[in-house]
Scaffold this active site. Structure first.
Site, PDB file in Angstrom:
ATOM      1  CG  ASP A 282      -1.986   0.995   1.257  1.00 23.71           C
ATOM      2  OD1 ASP A 282      -2.439   1.366   0.152  1.00 23.71           O
ATOM      3  OD2 ASP A 282      -2.417   1.404   2.351  1.00 23.71           O
TER       4      ASP A 282
ATOM      5  CG  HIS B   3      -6.160   4.688  -1.777  1.00 22.51           C
ATOM      6  ND1 HIS B   3      -5.078   4.280  -1.041  1.00 22.51           N
ATOM      7  CD2 HIS B   3      -6.063   4.066  -2.987  1.00 22.51           C
ATOM      8  CE1 HIS B   3      -4.339   3.468  -1.777  1.00 22.51           C
ATOM      9  NE2 HIS B   3      -4.912   3.324  -2.962  1.00 22.51           N
TER      10      HIS B   3
ATOM     11  CB  SER C 159      -9.904   4.723   9.479  1.00 23.13           C
ATOM     12  OG  SER C 159      -8.826   5.499   9.008  1.00 23.13           O
TER      13      SER C 159
HETATM   14  P1  13P Z   1      -9.072   4.793   5.508  1.00 19.81           P
HETATM   15  O1  13P Z   1      -8.225   5.707   6.331  1.00 19.81           O
HETATM   16  O2  13P Z   1     -10.322   5.473   5.073  1.00 19.81           O
HETATM   17  O3  13P Z   1      -9.338   3.504   6.163  1.00 19.81           O
HETATM   18  O4  13P Z   1      -8.256   4.475   4.151  1.00 19.81           O
HETATM   19  C1  13P Z   1      -7.258   3.496   4.114  1.00 19.81           C
HETATM   20  C2  13P Z   1      -6.473   3.530   2.844  1.00 19.81           C
HETATM   21  O5  13P Z   1      -6.794   4.176   1.885  1.00 19.81           O
HETATM   22  C3  13P Z   1      -5.260   2.689   2.799  1.00 19.81           C
HETATM   23  O6  13P Z   1      -4.534   2.888   1.638  1.00 19.81           O
HETATM   24  O1  G3H Z   2      -3.239   4.825   3.493  1.00 24.30           O
HETATM   25  C1  G3H Z   2      -2.930   4.774   4.678  1.00 24.30           C
HETATM   26  C2  G3H Z   2      -3.195   3.563   5.472  1.00 24.30           C
HETATM   27  O2  G3H Z   2      -4.231   3.803   6.402  1.00 24.30           O
HETATM   28  C3  G3H Z   2      -1.951   3.087   6.136  1.00 24.30           C
HETATM   29  O3  G3H Z   2      -1.593   3.924   7.176  1.00 24.30           O
HETATM   30  O4  G3H Z   2       0.816   4.427   6.793  1.00 24.30           O
HETATM   31  O5  G3H Z   2      -0.211   4.622   9.092  1.00 24.30           O
HETATM   32  O6  G3H Z   2       0.165   2.381   8.049  1.00 24.30           O
HETATM   33  P1  G3H Z   2      -0.114   3.843   7.820  1.00 24.30           P
HETATM   34 ZN    ZN Z   3      -4.554   4.854   0.848  1.00 27.61          ZN
END
Ligand code: 13P
Ligand code: G3H
Ligand code: ZN
Length: 309
Positions: free
Chosen positions: A82, A211, A257
């Site tokens: 990610d 996202h 989240s």
């Molecule tokens: P949220 O913060 O809405 O869960 O999004 C997560 C995300 O886009 C991870 O790449």
């Molecule tokens: O896109 C963001 C995701 O919620 C991952 O968050 O970089 O704190 O692991 P993080």
């Molecule tokens: Zn993201």
């Protein structure tokens, strides 16, 4: 069954008008919660690790956990990077068993974004790995009002079509008004479905990624706040909007989240109600169950990916 890529998942999701959850994983309890839910309702999964997750848990631990999840559940599961920041991070993941990577060069100017993404695609495809890239900038309402040209942050549909054609990516993350975290809108939630529709029209059959798509359920926020948390004004993407996106070109919906909220609220509650307990399994067990419940609801009521494994 080994880890799979997202190719087959996305083809079926596009044709069937549903989406696959891209769930962020950071430790064993999170992996268990997500996978136990998906196994009960036979849903394919994308388990994704951010750079922060890889730093926190060590990449190899997360990969082994996800491999264990495949063995344990028999589900089709993709292991996805990610928000890969550059070619090197993507290469490291490709070389270490990830089946999908995101190269996030969306903050670079367009031509640079294209060049960086192309390089990742060449390497990834040569190794049987698929690539997600991003165009546009995720922004909340707060950012929106500060920008004179409101549309500057949203993905431009024509540019998106050119970007996909020139880079050879397998899926595209777009900005239509979602944002990361638990505070997505100040006031009414609004997504630019007109942009999504245009992109879908210009790129028929091509999988789009959303996202920042947690729905920040009120009951989870209330639990956090009831047991000592302080998250006033937390707000996510309404579930009906996510259902609508999934019925259009969106094939992957990212959720982190909501998992954090489920885990945090449950642990806060446990600590408040059982002050003498100190075995981590006593509070991590219920936290894992809370994640499972959120993911099961998401799969069956929002994503529509139940019984698609
Ligand atoms: P949220 O913060 O809405 O869960 O999004 C997560 C995300 O886009 C991870 O790449
Ligand atoms: O896109 C963001 C995701 O919620 C991952 O968050 O970089 O704190 O692991 P993080
Ligand atoms: Zn993201």
């Amino acid at each position: 069954m080994p880890l799979v890529t997202t190719k087959d998942m996305f083809e079926k999701a596009y044709a069937g008008g549903y989406a696959i959850g891209g769930f962020n994983v950071n430790n064993m309890e999170i992996v268990h919660g997500i996978v136990d839910a998906a196994a009960e309702v036979r849903s394919p999964l994308i388990l994704q690790a951010s750079s922060g997750a890889r730093k926190y848990a060590k990449g190899v631990y997360l990969r082994k956990l996800v491999e264990a999840a495949v063995e344990d559940s028999g589900l089709p599961i993709a292991l996805h990077l990610d928000h890969g920041a550059d070619f090197e991070i993507c290469k490291e993941c490709i070389d270490n068993g990830f089946t999908s990577v995101m190269i996030d060069a969306s903050h670079h100017p367009f031509e640079e974004n294209v060049a960086i993404v192309k390089k990742v695609v060449e390497y990834a495809h040569a190794h049987g790995v698929v690539v997600e890239a991003e165009l546009g900038r995720l922004a909340g309402v707060e950012d929106d009002v500060k920008v004179s040209d409101k549309d500057a942050f949203y993905t431009d549909p024509e540019q998106a079509a050119e970007f996909v054609q020139r880079t050879g990516i397998d899926s595209l993350a777009i900005a239509i008004g979602t944002s990361h975290g638990a505070y997505k809108f100040k006031g009414e939630a609004r997504l630019r479905f007109d942009i999504l529709e245009k992109i879908g029209g210009l790129l028929p059959g091509f999988p789009i990624v959303l996202h920042g798509a947690s729905s920040v359920p009120k009951d989870l926020v209330e639990k956090v706040n009831k047991y000592g948390g302080n998250m006033p004004g937390a707000q996510g993407v309404p579930e009906d909007m996510l259902r609508k996106a999934a019925s259009m070109a969106v094939c992957k919906i990212n959720i982190d989240s909501d998992l954090r909220l489920a885990m945090t609220g449950t642990i806060r509650e446990y600590f408040a109600l059982h002050p003498a307990d100190f075995d981590p399994r006593q509070y991590l067990g219920p936290a894992r169950e809370a994640i499972k419940a959120v993911v099961k609801h998401k799969i069956t009521e929002v994503l529509g990916s139940a019984n698609k494994a």
